[in-house]
Write a protein that holds these residues in place. Structure first.
Motif, PDB file in Angstrom:
ATOM      1  N   GLY A 163      -0.438   6.701   2.203  1.00 20.72           N
ATOM      2  CA  GLY A 163      -1.600   7.111   1.981  1.00 20.72           C
ATOM      3  C   GLY A 163      -2.207   6.521   0.835  1.00 20.72           C
ATOM      4  O   GLY A 163      -2.831   5.555   0.690  1.00 20.72           O
ATOM      5  N   SER A 164      -2.054   7.129  -0.392  1.00 18.99           N
ATOM      6  CA  SER A 164      -2.818   6.457  -1.657  1.00 18.99           C
ATOM      7  C   SER A 164      -2.259   7.201  -2.928  1.00 18.99           C
ATOM      8  O   SER A 164      -1.490   8.232  -2.779  1.00 18.99           O
ATOM      9  CB  SER A 164      -4.215   6.949  -1.585  1.00 18.99           C
ATOM     10  OG  SER A 164      -4.297   8.368  -1.475  1.00 18.99           O
ATOM     11  N   VAL A 165      -2.367   6.414  -3.885  1.00 14.69           N
ATOM     12  CA  VAL A 165      -1.791   6.585  -5.289  1.00 14.69           C
ATOM     13  C   VAL A 165      -2.697   6.589  -6.155  1.00 14.69           C
ATOM     14  O   VAL A 165      -3.629   6.010  -6.313  1.00 14.69           O
ATOM     15  CB  VAL A 165      -0.549   5.599  -5.367  1.00 14.69           C
ATOM     16  CG1 VAL A 165      -0.629   4.159  -4.848  1.00 14.69           C
ATOM     17  CG2 VAL A 165       0.007   5.821  -6.685  1.00 14.69           C
ATOM     18  N   SER A 207      -2.334   5.908  -9.565  1.00 16.74           N
ATOM     19  CA  SER A 207      -1.783   5.628 -10.983  1.00 16.74           C
ATOM     20  C   SER A 207      -2.717   5.570 -12.140  1.00 16.74           C
ATOM     21  O   SER A 207      -3.918   5.267 -11.956  1.00 16.74           O
ATOM     22  CB  SER A 207      -1.502   4.182 -10.913  1.00 16.74           C
ATOM     23  OG  SER A 207      -0.585   3.944  -9.962  1.00 16.74           O
ATOM     24  N   SER A 255       3.890   1.936 -10.566  1.00 17.00           N
ATOM     25  CA  SER A 255       3.228   2.359  -9.162  1.00 17.00           C
ATOM     26  C   SER A 255       4.207   2.226  -8.024  1.00 17.00           C
ATOM     27  O   SER A 255       4.907   1.058  -7.628  1.00 17.00           O
ATOM     28  CB  SER A 255       2.058   1.405  -8.983  1.00 17.00           C
ATOM     29  OG  SER A 255       1.712   1.371  -7.517  1.00 17.00           O
ATOM     30  N   ILE A 267       3.585   2.282  -4.663  1.00 19.28           N
ATOM     31  CA  ILE A 267       3.083   1.306  -3.489  1.00 19.28           C
ATOM     32  C   ILE A 267       3.456   0.020  -4.026  1.00 19.28           C
ATOM     33  O   ILE A 267       3.805  -0.850  -3.048  1.00 19.28           O
ATOM     34  CB  ILE A 267       1.626   1.585  -3.179  1.00 19.28           C
ATOM     35  CG1 ILE A 267       1.272   0.692  -1.908  1.00 19.28           C
ATOM     36  CG2 ILE A 267       0.635   1.254  -4.308  1.00 19.28           C
ATOM     37  CD1 ILE A 267       2.022   1.184  -0.632  1.00 19.28           C
ATOM     38  N   GLU A 305      -1.817   1.346   5.515  1.00 17.73           N
ATOM     39  CA  GLU A 305      -2.310   2.038   4.333  1.00 17.73           C
ATOM     40  C   GLU A 305      -3.613   1.959   4.466  1.00 17.73           C
ATOM     41  O   GLU A 305      -4.207   0.902   4.567  1.00 17.73           O
ATOM     42  CB  GLU A 305      -1.438   1.335   3.466  1.00 17.73           C
ATOM     43  CG  GLU A 305      -1.893   1.807   2.016  1.00 17.73           C
ATOM     44  CD  GLU A 305      -1.551   1.028   0.676  1.00 17.73           C
ATOM     45  OE1 GLU A 305      -1.049  -0.162   0.990  1.00 17.73           O
ATOM     46  OE2 GLU A 305      -1.966   1.443  -0.319  1.00 17.73           O
ATOM     47  N   PRO A 306      -4.292   3.147   4.353  1.00 14.38           N
ATOM     48  CA  PRO A 306      -5.911   2.936   4.118  1.00 14.38           C
ATOM     49  C   PRO A 306      -6.350   2.123   2.923  1.00 14.38           C
ATOM     50  O   PRO A 306      -5.550   2.171   1.944  1.00 14.38           O
ATOM     51  CB  PRO A 306      -6.314   4.446   3.951  1.00 14.38           C
ATOM     52  CG  PRO A 306      -5.202   5.059   3.579  1.00 14.38           C
ATOM     53  CD  PRO A 306      -3.911   4.436   4.203  1.00 14.38           C
ATOM     54  N   HIS A 347      -8.577   2.708   0.853  1.00 13.65           N
ATOM     55  CA  HIS A 347      -9.142   3.332  -0.349  1.00 13.65           C
ATOM     56  C   HIS A 347      -7.850   4.121  -1.249  1.00 13.65           C
ATOM     57  O   HIS A 347      -6.993   4.030  -0.669  1.00 13.65           O
ATOM     58  CB  HIS A 347     -10.027   4.648   0.366  1.00 13.65           C
ATOM     59  CG  HIS A 347      -9.358   5.456   1.324  1.00 13.65           C
ATOM     60  ND1 HIS A 347      -8.119   6.444   0.682  1.00 13.65           N
ATOM     61  CD2 HIS A 347      -9.097   5.848   2.493  1.00 13.65           C
ATOM     62  CE1 HIS A 347      -7.823   7.325   1.870  1.00 13.65           C
ATOM     63  NE2 HIS A 347      -8.339   6.918   2.958  1.00 13.65           N
TER      64      HIS A 347
HETATM   65  N1  GGG Z   1      -4.152   3.300  -0.502  1.00 10.06           N
HETATM   66  C1  GGG Z   1      -4.510   2.266  -1.469  1.00 10.06           C
HETATM   67  C2  GGG Z   1      -4.364   2.927  -2.757  1.00 10.06           C
HETATM   68  O1  GGG Z   1      -3.590   3.907  -2.957  1.00 10.06           O
HETATM   69  N2  GGG Z   1      -5.099   2.339  -3.809  1.00 10.06           N
HETATM   70  C3  GGG Z   1      -4.983   2.827  -4.940  1.00 10.06           C
HETATM   71  C4  GGG Z   1      -4.428   1.828  -6.140  1.00 10.06           C
HETATM   72  O2  GGG Z   1      -4.538   0.691  -5.652  1.00 10.06           O
HETATM   73  N3  GGG Z   1      -3.687   2.198  -6.849  1.00 10.06           N
HETATM   74  C5  GGG Z   1      -2.889   1.299  -7.807  1.00 10.06           C
HETATM   75  C6  GGG Z   1      -1.645   1.779  -7.584  1.00 10.06           C
HETATM   76  O3  GGG Z   1      -0.948   2.568  -8.229  1.00 10.06           O
HETATM   77  O4  GGG Z   1      -0.882   1.075  -6.969  1.00 10.06           O
END
Ligand code: GGG
Length: 353
Positions: free
Chosen positions: A80-82, A84, A94, A96, A278-279, A281
């Protein structure tokens, strides 16, 4: 791709890592869309897995070993998304960024495509950003020290011939399979002549190392700043863009603005033997938990993941259903100017399926 064989699978084991914020709303939507494909794909078996900054604040671990080990047992995954934090938090890294490295998912493939006609007669966009996914500034080797004139911070930017060559090959393969067969190499080697110079030179050399294979592919090179400028003025000139990690991240978010919303843009993190949708966003903390996040980027990421595994027809079904919902414009989430909830947008896609 090389190690993927769709023909023999009885079931499809899919790891689900919603992680933070709206990831927890859009990944369940993507799961529902996959389930709705019925017998078009092998029976999906979902494995719920933990990761993220919120997990870190509760447990002290952002990416548990069990998550990584479980993913290695899956056929594919959706992340999904993170969220950080922008400030350094001791012990946090992080998940991801770590996952991409641990699973060697070296290519982040991000198609950005206009579906509805663009307002004000702006040209349509149909491009793919191919982002190197394992190095550049994302090796995250940073340090800070105090000097007489104040603090001084440094970061290592790693560009290797090996990583540049494999992302370059991926980009050439994608370009040769597309109608326009045009590849633009993004760099800044007028300033970073050593690091970006190596990236550019390595990608440039690929046709010579594969005589005949990429004869149909036209190649352009562009400085990243000029590429962003031209992306906004004449996006139609781009077909496949290949870039080091950080430029690729920025360009794909910028390109998303040209097609209406980041909430529409999907990606896959691909290696030679694993793929994770992975979206594009992030976790959008401002709207998390409100049931208004756009599920389309995640549903499209599921489609990309399935296509990469060899399930082209069901992936097309998902994309077609999404495109119909966008074109009709009746059930749109707020990022697209509508009032629909995440659930309503998902239901609209499921009805089209
Ligand atoms: N799905 C992409 C996402 O989560 N983007 C947010 C992002 O890039 N966060 C920085 C990170 O913690 O990797």
């Amino acid at each position: 791709r090389r190690n993927f064989s769709s023909a023999t699978r009885q079931s499809l084991k899919i790891g689900l890592v919603p992680a933070d914020g709206i990831g927890r709303e859009v990944i369940p939507a993507a799961r529902a869309a996959i389930e709705a494909l019925g017998s078009d794909i092998p029976k999906p078996e979902f494995v719920d897995l933990l990761a993220g900054f919120e997990l870190f604040t509760r447990t002290g671990t952002a990416l548990p070993d069990e998550t990584v080990e479980a993913l290695k047992e899956c056929d594919c995954a959706l992340f999904g998304s993170v969220s950080s934090p922008s400030k350094r938090v001791t012990g946090y890294s992080s998940p991801i960024v770590a996952l991409r490295k641990k699973l060697d998912l070296y290519a982040n493939i991000r198609p950005v495509v206009s579906v509805a006609p663009n307002p004000n007669d702006k040209p349509s966009v149909d491009l793919i950003v191919v982002r190197e996914n394992t190095e550049c500034l994302y090796v995250k080797q940073e340090e800070i020290k105090s000097t007489e004139s104040g603090r001084e911070a440094r970061a290592i930017r790693l560009i290797t011939e090996r990583a540049s060559a494999r992302i370059g090959r991926m980009a050439f393969e994608l370009a040769r399979a597309r109608p326009r067969k045009h590849l633009t190499i993004i760099h800044k080697s007028n300033v970073l002549s050593v690091t970006d110079g190596l990236f550019r030179e390595t990608v440039r050399a690929i046709p010579k190392q594969n005589p005949g294979r990429y004869d149909d592919v036209t190649i352009a090179e562009q400085l990243v700043d000029s590429a962003v400028y031209r992306l906004f003025r004449e996006p139609q000139i781009y077909d496949v863009m290949v870039a080091p990690n950080l430029y690729g991240d920025i360009i794909s978010d910028a390109a998303a603005a040209l097609v209406g919303s980041l909430g529409l843009v999907p990606s896959i993190n691909a290696g030679d033997s694993f793929v994770m949708g992975e979206p594009v966003h992030g976790s959008a903390p401002d709207i998390a938990g409100k049931n208004i996040a756009n599920p389309i980027a995640s549903i499209r990421s599921a489609a990309l993941m399935l296509r990469h595994l060899g399930y082209g027809a069901p992936a097309d079904r998902l994309d077609k259903a999404v495109d119909q919902v966008i074109r009709e414009g009746q059930v749109l989430t707020p990022d697209l100017g509508g009032k629909a909830t995440t659930q309503e947008a998902l239901d609209a896609v499921l009805r089209k399926l």
